[in-house]
Design a protein around this motif. Structure first.
Motif, PDB file in Angstrom:
ATOM      1  N   ILE A 401      -2.130  42.222  38.624  1.00  0.00           N
ATOM      2  CA  ILE A 401      -1.767  43.614  38.326  1.00  0.00           C
ATOM      3  C   ILE A 401      -1.228  44.299  39.577  1.00  0.00           C
ATOM      4  N   THR A 402      -1.872  44.056  40.730  1.00  0.00           N
ATOM      5  CA  THR A 402      -1.380  44.655  41.976  1.00  0.00           C
ATOM      6  C   THR A 402       0.004  44.115  42.318  1.00  0.00           C
ATOM      7  N   SER A 403       0.254  42.850  42.005  1.00  0.00           N
ATOM      8  CA  SER A 403       1.577  42.275  42.238  1.00  0.00           C
ATOM      9  C   SER A 403       2.628  42.961  41.369  1.00  0.00           C
ATOM     10  N   ILE A 404       2.276  43.225  40.113  1.00  0.00           N
ATOM     11  CA  ILE A 404       3.198  43.925  39.217  1.00  0.00           C
ATOM     12  C   ILE A 404       3.459  45.341  39.721  1.00  0.00           C
ATOM     13  N   TYR A 405       2.396  46.022  40.140  1.00  0.00           N
ATOM     14  CA  TYR A 405       2.545  47.412  40.595  1.00  0.00           C
ATOM     15  C   TYR A 405       3.397  47.501  41.859  1.00  0.00           C
ATOM     16  N   SER A 406       3.409  46.429  42.658  1.00  0.00           N
ATOM     17  CA  SER A 406       4.209  46.446  43.883  1.00  0.00           C
ATOM     18  C   SER A 406       5.703  46.533  43.589  1.00  0.00           C
ATOM     19  N   GLU A 407       6.098  46.298  42.343  1.00  0.00           N
ATOM     20  CA  GLU A 407       7.499  46.401  41.961  1.00  0.00           C
ATOM     21  C   GLU A 407       7.948  47.842  41.764  1.00  0.00           C
ATOM     22  N   ILE A 408       7.022  48.785  41.865  1.00  0.00           N
ATOM     23  CA  ILE A 408       7.354  50.168  41.550  1.00  0.00           C
ATOM     24  C   ILE A 408       8.419  50.743  42.470  1.00  0.00           C
ATOM     25  N   ASP A 409       8.443  50.321  43.729  1.00  0.00           N
ATOM     26  CA  ASP A 409       9.451  50.841  44.653  1.00  0.00           C
ATOM     27  C   ASP A 409      10.862  50.537  44.156  1.00  0.00           C
ATOM     28  N   GLY A 410      11.059  49.338  43.612  1.00  0.00           N
ATOM     29  CA  GLY A 410      12.362  48.989  43.068  1.00  0.00           C
ATOM     30  C   GLY A 410      12.721  49.847  41.871  1.00  0.00           C
ATOM     31  N   PHE A 411      11.752  50.101  40.992  1.00  0.00           N
ATOM     32  CA  PHE A 411      11.986  50.962  39.832  1.00  0.00           C
ATOM     33  C   PHE A 411      12.349  52.381  40.276  1.00  0.00           C
ATOM     34  N   ILE A 412      11.628  52.902  41.267  1.00  0.00           N
ATOM     35  CA  ILE A 412      11.888  54.265  41.758  1.00  0.00           C
ATOM     36  C   ILE A 412      13.262  54.345  42.411  1.00  0.00           C
ATOM     37  N   TYR A 413      13.608  53.329  43.201  1.00  0.00           N
ATOM     38  CA  TYR A 413      14.925  53.311  43.859  1.00  0.00           C
ATOM     39  C   TYR A 413      16.040  53.332  42.823  1.00  0.00           C
ATOM     40  N   ARG A 414      15.961  52.453  41.832  1.00  0.00           N
ATOM     41  CA  ARG A 414      17.033  52.386  40.833  1.00  0.00           C
ATOM     42  C   ARG A 414      17.128  53.671  40.028  1.00  0.00           C
ATOM     43  N   ALA A 415      15.986  54.265  39.693  1.00  0.00           N
ATOM     44  CA  ALA A 415      15.994  55.526  38.944  1.00  0.00           C
ATOM     45  C   ALA A 415      16.612  56.644  39.782  1.00  0.00           C
ATOM     46  N   ARG A 416      16.281  56.683  41.071  1.00  0.00           N
ATOM     47  CA  ARG A 416      16.806  57.750  41.941  1.00  0.00           C
ATOM     48  C   ARG A 416      18.325  57.667  42.067  1.00  0.00           C
ATOM     49  N   VAL A 417      18.843  56.469  42.352  1.00  0.00           N
ATOM     50  CA  VAL A 417      20.295  56.329  42.494  1.00  0.00           C
ATOM     51  C   VAL A 417      20.987  56.562  41.153  1.00  0.00           C
TER      52      VAL A 417
END
Length: 480
Positions: A401-417
């Motif tokens: 689960i922690t490994s999955i949550y570590s992907e959040i930065d990529g999700f936030i980056y793509r959403a921001r751009v």
């Protein structure tokens, strides 16, 4: 204390895997449109939901497979009712409905075979779903990318709901006729989501229909009560499959210059591809599969009561062989469309159906062995060993689960751009500029292209692509 251990373990298990599913769902709120999403949404905006769906009858190139009538319909409906918010809900709705279908079907089956506490069925269902998504060959595309979720994950969701209704009938003294009026459109819509999933659902329903027909001939009550509903589901899946095949929009396939396989060799190629997938999965991901097996085995042990019926070695062997065969046949069916149309295995998102089937088969077999072990191996050490194995499994799951949550930065980056680009286009369009340069979005981590391919016209000159049609501008170009 030993009597309370099973309940404590099941509670801890539910907390762990439901937390994992919640994290997977949470990431979806940072999702946006990618690849084919732009084409579906552009047509939805320009044509409307029903006219976009009726492109099923057109022969022009739409940028997507318009013969998949349900895929077009649900894509357009989501765009025209909820817009981007609907896209952000895709992961949450998929996980929720999938879990509901698994729990409902499991609950109904358990009432027929061996009644189990709701918490146990919830844990087993959530555990299967979490590891299915965690181990998916392409998690992003089958959970967050709308154009990938609908033809694969949504198809399984629909099937689970259909099986929920069918198994509901099995437990009724008098079958409810109204159920048939729900199952029929559900099956037809499920079939229209995609070719691979349609073949998979039709094959699974056919195997169940044959088994139910044989039981009905033996005057088994559950089969007599559910056969009509199951037959209706099978019939409308068949009609949906025919609808996919005869669509005039399939004319685009003839122009793809793809070499098709000889139909006579497709079954043999599919059988080989199925073996390759199973072997590769178990060899490439041995630890998570071992953890999953250990937890399902342990769950079968700790939930088996002293007064449960005894499974003989012969009966266990038959059940294991039967489950193995059905699992293998269904995975083979998943390989068949790609083996015929493209002389290849399904792409990773298509193999997600194989992953679900493999894990479901493994779960059933592990549970059977666990039940047999609980009845035939004496001593409290077996339960204690199962508890230790399951606690270790919870620890591994928490780490996952922690490994999955570590992907959040990529999700936030793509959403921001993505949001920045959306604002740029709106501003430029308001100023009368219909040829607009936009920032590129790195989608390498999700293996799903944006509105532009990694190379092509949009990287060199203004392109009238699906993204441009979505925004109603003359052309878009990547800023260099």
């Amino acid at each position: 204390m030993q009597k309370k251990l099973p309940s404590i373990i099941v509670l801890l298990g539910n907390i762990t895997v439901l937390a994992g599913l919640a994290v997977l769902a949470y990431l979806g709120f940072y999702n946006r449109y990618w690849a084919d999403d732009w084409c579906y949404s552009a047509d939805a905006r320009q044509l409307g939901t029903l006219p976009a769906t009726l492109q099923y009858f057109d022969t022009e190139d739409t940028g997507y497979s318009s013969n998949r009538y349900s895929l077009t319909f649900f894509s357009a409906l989501t765009e025209n009712t909820l817009g981007m918010f609907g896209n952000q809900l895709v992961a949450t709705l998929t996980i929720s409905l999938w879990l509901i279908g698994l729990v409902w079907t499991g609950w109904n089956v358990s009432k027929l075979i061996k009644p189990l506490p709701f918490a146990v069925i919830l844990f087993a269902s959530a555990l299967l779903l979490f590891y299915n998504l965690y181990l998916s060959p392409q998690r992003f595309q089958i959970l967050y990318w709308r154009s990938g979720v609908l033809p694969y994950s949504t198809a399984i969701v629909f099937w689970m709901l259909i099986l929920g209704f069918v198994t509901h009938q099995m437990n009724q003294e008098t079958p409810a006729r109204w159920v048939n009026y729900i199952v029929a459109p559900l099956a037809f819509l499920a079939a229209g989501l995609g070719e691979i999933s349609c073949v998979f659902l039709f094959s699974g329903t056919t195997l169940l229909l044959v088994a139910t027909w044989r039981a009905k001939k033996q005057n088994q009550a559950w089969a007599e009560r559910s056969f009509e509903t199951l037959f209706i589901a099978w019939l409308f899946l068949l009609l949906g499959m025919i609808a996919l095949i005869v669509s005039p929009s399939n004319a685009r396939v003839a122009n793809m210059n793809v070499k098709r396989s000889n139909p006579l060799i497709v079954p043999f190629v599919s059988l080989k591809h199925a073996i390759d997938f199973i072997v590769f999965s178990l060899k490439d991901l041995p630890l998570p599969h071992a953890v999953f097996i250990g937890m399902m085995l342990g769950l079968g042990i700790i939930t088996t009561q002293a007064d449960d019926s005894i499974l003989t070695v012969k009966r266990v062997a038959i059940l294991l062989a039967f489950t193995t065969l059905i699992t293998y046949l269904l995975i083979t069916a998943i390989q068949a469309p790609s083996a015929y149309f493209y002389s290849a295995t399904p792409d990773p998102r298509g193999q997600s159906l194989s992953r679900f089937t493999l894990l479901l088969g493994i779960a059933i077999m592990a549970w059977i062995v666990g039940m047999w072990a609980a009845k035939n191996i004496t001593g409290q050490w077996l339960v204690l060993a199962s508890v230790v194995v399951m606690l270790a499994g919870f620890a591994y799951t928490a780490r996952s689960i922690t490994s999955i949550y570590s992907e959040i930065d990529g999700f936030i980056y793509r959403a921001r751009v993505w949001d920045e680009r959306d604002a740029i286009i709106a501003t430029e369009k308001a100023q009368g500029n219909m040829l607009i340069e936009v920032p590129a979005i790195d989608t390498g981590l999700i293996h799903t292209r944006d509105m532009f391919g990694s190379t092509g016209k949009g990287w060199k000159q203004f392109s009238l692509n699906c993204g441009a049609r979505y925004y109603g501008v003359d052309g878009l170009k990547v800023k260099q």
